[in-house]
Design a protein around this motif. Structure first.
Motif, PDB file in Angstrom:
ATOM      1  N   ASP A  79       0.599  -1.227  -0.170  1.00  6.96           N
ATOM      2  CA  ASP A  79      -0.564  -0.343  -0.291  1.00  6.96           C
ATOM      3  C   ASP A  79       1.122   1.043   0.061  1.00  6.96           C
ATOM      4  O   ASP A  79       0.797   2.351  -0.733  1.00  6.96           O
ATOM      5  N   GLN A 138      -9.849   2.352 -10.408  1.00  4.94           N
ATOM      6  CA  GLN A 138      -9.629   2.316  -8.206  1.00  4.94           C
ATOM      7  C   GLN A 138      -9.738   3.438  -7.305  1.00  4.94           C
ATOM      8  O   GLN A 138     -10.523   3.221  -6.542  1.00  4.94           O
ATOM      9  N   ASN A 142     -12.676   1.942  -4.441  1.00 10.36           N
ATOM     10  CA  ASN A 142     -12.076   2.478  -3.493  1.00 10.36           C
ATOM     11  C   ASN A 142     -12.839   3.084  -2.546  1.00 10.36           C
ATOM     12  O   ASN A 142     -13.316   2.617  -1.392  1.00 10.36           O
ATOM     13  N   ASN A 146     -15.098   1.461   1.117  1.00  9.01           N
ATOM     14  CA  ASN A 146     -15.216   2.541   2.245  1.00  9.01           C
ATOM     15  C   ASN A 146     -16.664   1.948   2.196  1.00  9.01           C
ATOM     16  O   ASN A 146     -16.946   2.027   3.423  1.00  9.01           O
ATOM     17  N   GLY A 207      -6.020   4.458   1.374  1.00  8.84           N
ATOM     18  CA  GLY A 207      -7.050   4.321  -0.102  1.00  8.84           C
ATOM     19  C   GLY A 207      -7.287   5.897   0.175  1.00  8.84           C
ATOM     20  O   GLY A 207      -7.481   6.767  -1.540  1.00  8.84           O
ATOM     21  N   CYS A 211      -6.422   7.818  -3.025  1.00 10.95           N
ATOM     22  CA  CYS A 211      -7.916   8.721  -4.646  1.00 10.95           C
ATOM     23  C   CYS A 211      -7.758  10.352  -4.837  1.00 10.95           C
ATOM     24  O   CYS A 211      -8.021  10.768  -5.434  1.00 10.95           O
TER      25      CYS A 211
END
Length: 240
Positions: A79, A138, A142, A146, A207, A211
């Motif tokens: 990550d 992506q 994400n 979430n 995450g 974004c």
């Protein structure tokens, strides 16, 4: 008496600060990952070799825990690498209604298992944007994950609504959930690197930062609106 509205300037300063934070932390993360990868590989390698031996069951369980936690650490390193290695945007024509559909297909089984009802409301004739399809998918993925996690952990079910619309030469994607919502004092921090309200071990807090970085790379905007106890909606806005 003259009154000047400085809200836009403050928002611009906040965006600049977040971008600077992302760049600085990206460099730090890359260095940390480089230092961690070798010892992690060694730990996992020796633990797996140990498990090939004829060990007592209690010892074998302990070795399994070592492997499991080493894999978890390796996932965090991955990550961090994704966060630090900001790839150049490979632009192409992207349909902002097709994009969340692709992301939903990747989570279809998990959403059904977690009792999440999905609703979509896509604009009929939405214009396409120029962007990196992989990165934008992506972003959508994400946001979906979430929302899914927030609803399932809070009430064991929920409703996810994904919509798109075009206004004033802009395309807007909205991902709304019926989860617990976001505290007002957290709204201004949710895109900060490593900020998370999740329990230890359930998230790195990267995450939404990734974004934010991807949307910034597309000269777009991303923000959230929420009221505690009444769900949250995340918006992504890009130029046509």
């Amino acid at each position: 008496m003259l009154i000047h509205d400085v809200s836009e300037r403050r928002n611009a300063e906040k965006r600049l600060q977040q971008t600077s934070q992302l760049a600085a932390l990206g460099e730090l993360a890359a260095g940390v990952c480089h230092e961690l990868n070798n010892p992690l590989s060694t730990i996992m390698g020796y633990a797996q070799l140990l498990n090939m031996e004829d060990l007592p069951q209690s010892v074998s369980r302990d070795v399994d825990k070592i492997v499991s936690q080493a894999k978890r650490a390796a996932k965090i390193v991955d990550d961090l690498l994704s966060f630090s290695l900001r790839q150049q945007v490979r632009r192409g024509s992207v349909d902002m209604s097709e994009l969340p559909t692709q992301a939903l297909s990747l989570r279809d089984y998990a959403l059904r298992m977690n009792n999440i009802v999905v609703k979509t409301d896509f604009a009929q004739e939405i214009a396409k944007t120029s962007g990196d399809e992989h990165q934008l998918t992506q972003v959508a993925l994400n946001l979906i994950m979430n929302a899914e996690q927030a609803m399932f952990e809070n009430q064991g079910s929920g409703e996810l609504t994904i919509s798109t619309q075009c206004t004033d030469n802009r395309i807007q994607l909205a991902v709304a959930d019926t989860g617990p919502g976001i505290q007002s004092n957290h709204l201004g921090r949710i895109f900060d690197p490593f900020f998370t309200t999740k329990e230890v071990g359930k998230g790195t807090g990267l995450g939404l930062s990734m974004c934010y970085g991807w949307v910034q790379d597309h000269e777009g905007s991303i923000w959230a609106e929420s009221e505690l106890g009444h769900g949250a909606t995340f918006f992504v806005e890009l130029a046509i």
